[in-house]
Design an enzyme around this catalytic site. Sequence first.
Site, mmCIF file in Angstrom:
data_model
loop_
_atom_site.group_PDB
_atom_site.id
_atom_site.type_symbol
_atom_site.label_atom_id
_atom_site.label_comp_id
_atom_site.label_asym_id
_atom_site.label_seq_id
_atom_site.Cartn_x
_atom_site.Cartn_y
_atom_site.Cartn_z
ATOM 1 N N ASP A 160 12.313 30.223 -26.212
ATOM 2 C CA ASP A 160 12.028 31.456 -26.912
ATOM 3 C C ASP A 160 13.130 32.466 -26.579
ATOM 4 O O ASP A 160 13.840 32.298 -25.586
ATOM 5 C CB ASP A 160 10.658 31.979 -26.466
ATOM 6 N N ASP A 170 3.521 31.277 -28.343
ATOM 7 C CA ASP A 170 4.225 30.117 -27.801
ATOM 8 C C ASP A 170 3.271 29.053 -27.244
ATOM 9 O O ASP A 170 3.698 27.933 -26.956
ATOM 10 C CB ASP A 170 5.164 30.548 -26.662
ATOM 11 N N GLU A 180 0.821 -1.216 0.000
ATOM 12 C CA GLU A 180 0.000 0.000 0.000
ATOM 13 C C GLU A 180 0.851 1.260 0.000
ATOM 14 O O GLU A 180 0.354 2.363 -0.249
ATOM 15 C CB GLU A 180 -0.933 0.006 1.212
ATOM 16 N N ASP A 183 6.593 32.867 -23.511
ATOM 17 C CA ASP A 183 5.770 33.782 -22.722
ATOM 18 C C ASP A 183 4.632 34.399 -23.515
ATOM 19 O O ASP A 183 3.728 34.971 -22.932
ATOM 20 C CB ASP A 183 6.642 34.901 -22.137
ATOM 21 N N ASP A 191 6.182 3.284 6.543
ATOM 22 C CA ASP A 191 5.487 4.375 5.857
ATOM 23 C C ASP A 191 6.233 5.702 5.933
ATOM 24 O O ASP A 191 6.460 6.342 4.893
ATOM 25 C CB ASP A 191 4.059 4.524 6.401
#
Length: 739
Positions: free
Chosen positions: A206, A479, A164, A475, A573
């Site tokens: 870019d 784009d 689990e 930006d 865990d």
Amino acid sequence: RIRIPGREVARGDLIVLGEGDRIPADAVLHEASDLQADESLLTGESVPVRKAVGNSIDIDQPRHPGGDDLPYVFSGALIVRGTGVAEVVATGSRSELGKIGQTLNSLDSAPPRLQAQVRRVVKIFALGGAAVSAVVVLLYGLLRGGWFDALLAGIAVGMSMLPEEFPVVLTVFMAMGAWRISRARVLTRRAAAIETLGAATVLCTDKTGTLTQNRMTISELRLADGARWRPADDPLAAVPADFQGLLSAGILGSAPDPHDPMEKAFHELSGRLSEHPRVSNGTLARAYPLRPELLAMSNAWRKGDAPALIAAKGAPEGIAELCRLDGGARVAMLAAVEDMAGQGMRVLGVARAAFDGHAWPDSQRGFAFAFAGLIGLADPLRPGVPEAVRQCRAAGIRVVMITGDYPATAAAIARAAGLDASNVVTGEDLAALDEIGLATRLKSATVFARVMPNQKLRIVTALQTKGEVVAMTGDGVNDAPSLKAAHIGIAMGGRGTDVAREASSIVLLDDDFGSIVQAVRLGRRIYDNLRKAMCFIIAVHIPIAGMAVLPLILGFPLILGPMHIAFIEMVIDPVCTLVFESETEEDDIMRRPPRDPAAPLFTTATVAWGLVQGFVVLALVGGLYVAAVLRGMPETEVRALTFFALVFASISLVFVNRSYGASLIKALLRPNRVLALVLAGVVLMLSLTLLWPFARGLFHFGPLHADDLLVTLGAGAAALLILDIVKLFGLKRDLKAGG
């Protein structure tokens, strides 16, 4: 003329355009006076483009933003200079902006691969655990009798085999990973980006607003005699006396309250003059706008009865015409222009004249201008970009620039950023290439200029077809399609558009290109630690399941019940989630090549290493259990002895899996605050089960002496040493390669 909402504009309407207006629809110009538009939203160009009225225009012919002296304006662009009247030819989805939106709607983001892998593994483990549990219940009931005890034994085996922790670990790692990445000023919008960051092989970036600051600044002032001065060489120094006249003329030749980013750059530098030129030259008496036949503009300033000062700026060819430069002077000026343009500058010529009359000439040509010099403007590179590019190269990530700007500007910025600019591919070149030709050019080209939005998307798709894992930065609205199509879309949060952010996977909150490298580093660390946690889970469940089944096979007393396994799960865990998640990165994390994106999380090396660890611990703990039973120890003491040995050996698995490359000493001494807290909690809980009568009775433990505790600690230490030797000489290289 009436004012209406932009949403009500329809095809065929005439719209009036002026400085500061946002264009509501695609339109063709009928009138234009010194009209310039900022189309960076659609093209990525860092400077405005001139607009001119065309002849015999077919409104149904293809229209593309970008480029000077075209008769079209486009929805979303901003008018920065002049006035105009245009007829609307496209609105909504038919506009260039709307076409980008349609492309976005047709693209689907890649689903997280790790979730599917973990879900499949959990199903396999669950089915196997259920089958083994059913067999245990039947064997226990038939061979020993007591079906209630058989049911408890089956539950214990099921708990020991059910992983689990897998989905819990994945959820915690993704959530904590997003938090860690946010501390580097990077916002994660899709969990799939976290798992893909470490596999990125190509970073398509870019230029405008990504590598550069998306603002024009004056890079160089050059006088007619060739003398030059660069403001960036000493950002705090005043403008030298020889260059003050040139800069003053440039400021006076600009609008007093400009929208044009280049004119804003002139005014920003005015603070470094000894006196603002508008103070010493009075008021603006006459303005001569830029015309298609003469690409220059002039402003006339007058103060009292003194002769008026006429300041002109514009294209170097236009200024040369106004100054009536002879052949030699014109050749020298054009050579200087070519030199500055080759460095990525947008070059303007500046001239000045004096006028003592009262009747203003009808044209700028009526003044006796003298050439003042040239001013070069550029969109400056962001600080830290060259270092970020270098780190990408060291990490095996190829950086490719894709921009709508001019080739010379793109090449100059690429060189400054540390990219190879010897092979620039333009949008026209791309349009002429088929898919095979594009794939060939992509092998060597690193700079793409004058590229349209659909061509950006085509480049990203071609790279993905070659098997590359593509990260795309941007930006602008232009784009957005490529951001959404890329495996990792990276938008600029500060200057970026809402459309780009919505299409992206992650957002750079401070627009710092270097944050991309930090995000990749964290992505690799998260994936490394996730694999370590998964390997630990596989390993730790084997001895737990083995010690639940071994007594049944040997006919010895049962050791582990649901209570004991629940205790061990309380250790497992937090270890496999918080402890491994907080582990520091490997030393070579940014010097190794990107991992294979097709490689599963549970590689052969990972599973094999987990099985080896698990069976080594099972052999040690099982051997200790059998020896204790054969020596005739009471059942309660055997249970306590075996349980403590199992817990200590499980803790040793944590140290074994903390690093694939570090030595045992480093693994033990490497700081991890969460691990220290977990170990303190384990020691406290074990002490309670041994010293508190109620807890000892609940766990059915007998007393353990000092030598018994040393034996259990010895089992953990032996597991640690054996497995470290196996890792060092057997699986170390395979494990690191899997990352």
